[in-house]
Design a protein around this motif. Structure first.
Motif, mmCIF file in Angstrom:
data_model
loop_
_atom_site.group_PDB
_atom_site.id
_atom_site.type_symbol
_atom_site.label_atom_id
_atom_site.label_comp_id
_atom_site.label_asym_id
_atom_site.label_seq_id
_atom_site.Cartn_x
_atom_site.Cartn_y
_atom_site.Cartn_z
ATOM 1 N N ILE A 1 0.838 -1.207 0.000
ATOM 2 C CA ILE A 1 0.000 0.000 0.000
ATOM 3 C C ILE A 1 0.870 1.253 0.000
ATOM 4 C CG2 ILE A 1 -1.614 1.393 1.370
ATOM 5 C CD1 ILE A 1 -2.948 -1.262 2.211
ATOM 6 N N TRP B 1 2.132 5.065 -2.758
ATOM 7 C CA TRP B 1 1.885 6.468 -2.420
ATOM 8 C C TRP B 1 2.797 7.395 -3.200
ATOM 9 C CZ3 TRP B 1 1.871 6.118 3.659
ATOM 10 C CH2 TRP B 1 0.678 5.522 4.084
ATOM 11 N N ASP C 1 -7.160 3.242 2.010
ATOM 12 C CA ASP C 1 -5.897 3.201 1.258
ATOM 13 C C ASP C 1 -5.789 1.991 0.344
ATOM 14 O OD1 ASP C 1 -4.792 5.593 2.209
ATOM 15 O OD2 ASP C 1 -3.966 4.631 3.990
ATOM 16 N N TYR C 2 -6.645 0.995 0.534
ATOM 17 C CA TYR C 2 -6.577 -0.197 -0.315
ATOM 18 C C TYR C 2 -7.646 -0.176 -1.415
ATOM 19 C CZ TYR C 2 -6.218 -5.049 -1.774
ATOM 20 O OH TYR C 2 -6.067 -6.185 -2.524
ATOM 21 N N LYS D 1 -10.012 2.241 -1.931
ATOM 22 C CA LYS D 1 -10.304 3.626 -2.348
ATOM 23 C C LYS D 1 -11.752 4.045 -2.138
ATOM 24 C CE LYS D 1 -6.070 3.922 -3.716
ATOM 25 N NZ LYS D 1 -5.116 4.145 -2.660
ATOM 26 N N VAL E 1 -1.506 3.734 7.786
ATOM 27 C CA VAL E 1 -2.393 3.286 6.718
ATOM 28 C C VAL E 1 -3.815 3.331 7.251
ATOM 29 C CG1 VAL E 1 -3.035 1.293 5.303
ATOM 30 C CG2 VAL E 1 -0.630 1.853 5.630
#
Length: 168
Positions: A109, A113, A127-128, A130, A150
């Motif tokens: 993840i 970025w 974060d995975y 969306k 995260v």
């Protein structure tokens, strides 16, 4: 676009009470601690961190700009018992115990970025997957000697069985 100096973002991050285990809660401004549904997303990539910093509109507007600004901004004051990361020595000592598969997932993840990205004012997303979210699992961990945070929705957290994969 207004960029906040890295040293100012670092001062904010050093006021955090970082937990070793994931915590499910709503998003807050990193400086004033107001609950938020949208925020300015800045990137802290110095002082032992590689993580997003979320600021409300007021704090974003009141903090110094990157280039000629040298004066300090008003960082929220915490009681001494919450100042557990006021120096780099303690940051180095913190240990996060995640199983290998979970660490690989989290590293995957953060490797996606774009920390050079300009600050954006937007809603929060997992974060995975969306997905837009208002509450999240806040997961701190260390990779390459840098602390990252995260944010995972309930579904993605369940997907990797994070809570049951934490070593005790």
């Amino acid at each position: 676009m207004k960029l906040i100096r890295q040293d100012n973002l670092l001062k904010i991050a050093k006021t955090w009470h970082i937990k070793r285990t994931p915590k499910y809660r709503a998003f807050k401004c990193a400086n004033c601690r107001r609950f938020l549904h949208r925020a300015w997303h800045h990137w802290l990539h110095s002082g032992g961190f590689r993580t997003p910093i979320h600021l409300c509109q007021k704090c974003h507007n009141n903090l110094d700009i990157t280039y000629p600004a040298l004066n300090l901004y008003p960082v929220r004051e915490l009681h001494k018992k919450h100042r557990n990361f006021s120096n780099g020595v303690k940051l180095k000592k913190i240990k996060f115990s995640f199983k290998k598969e979970v660490r690989k997932f989290l590293i995957k993840i953060i490797s996606g970025w774009d920390i050079a990205e300009s600050p954006l004012y937007k809603q929060f997303t997992c974060d995975y997957c969306k997905r837009i979210i208002y509450k999240t699992y806040h997961i701190f961990f260390k990779a390459n000697s840098k602390i990252s945070e995260v944010h995972l929705c309930k579904y993605c957290n369940r997907l990797i069985l994070l809570k049951s994969n934490i070593k005790n």
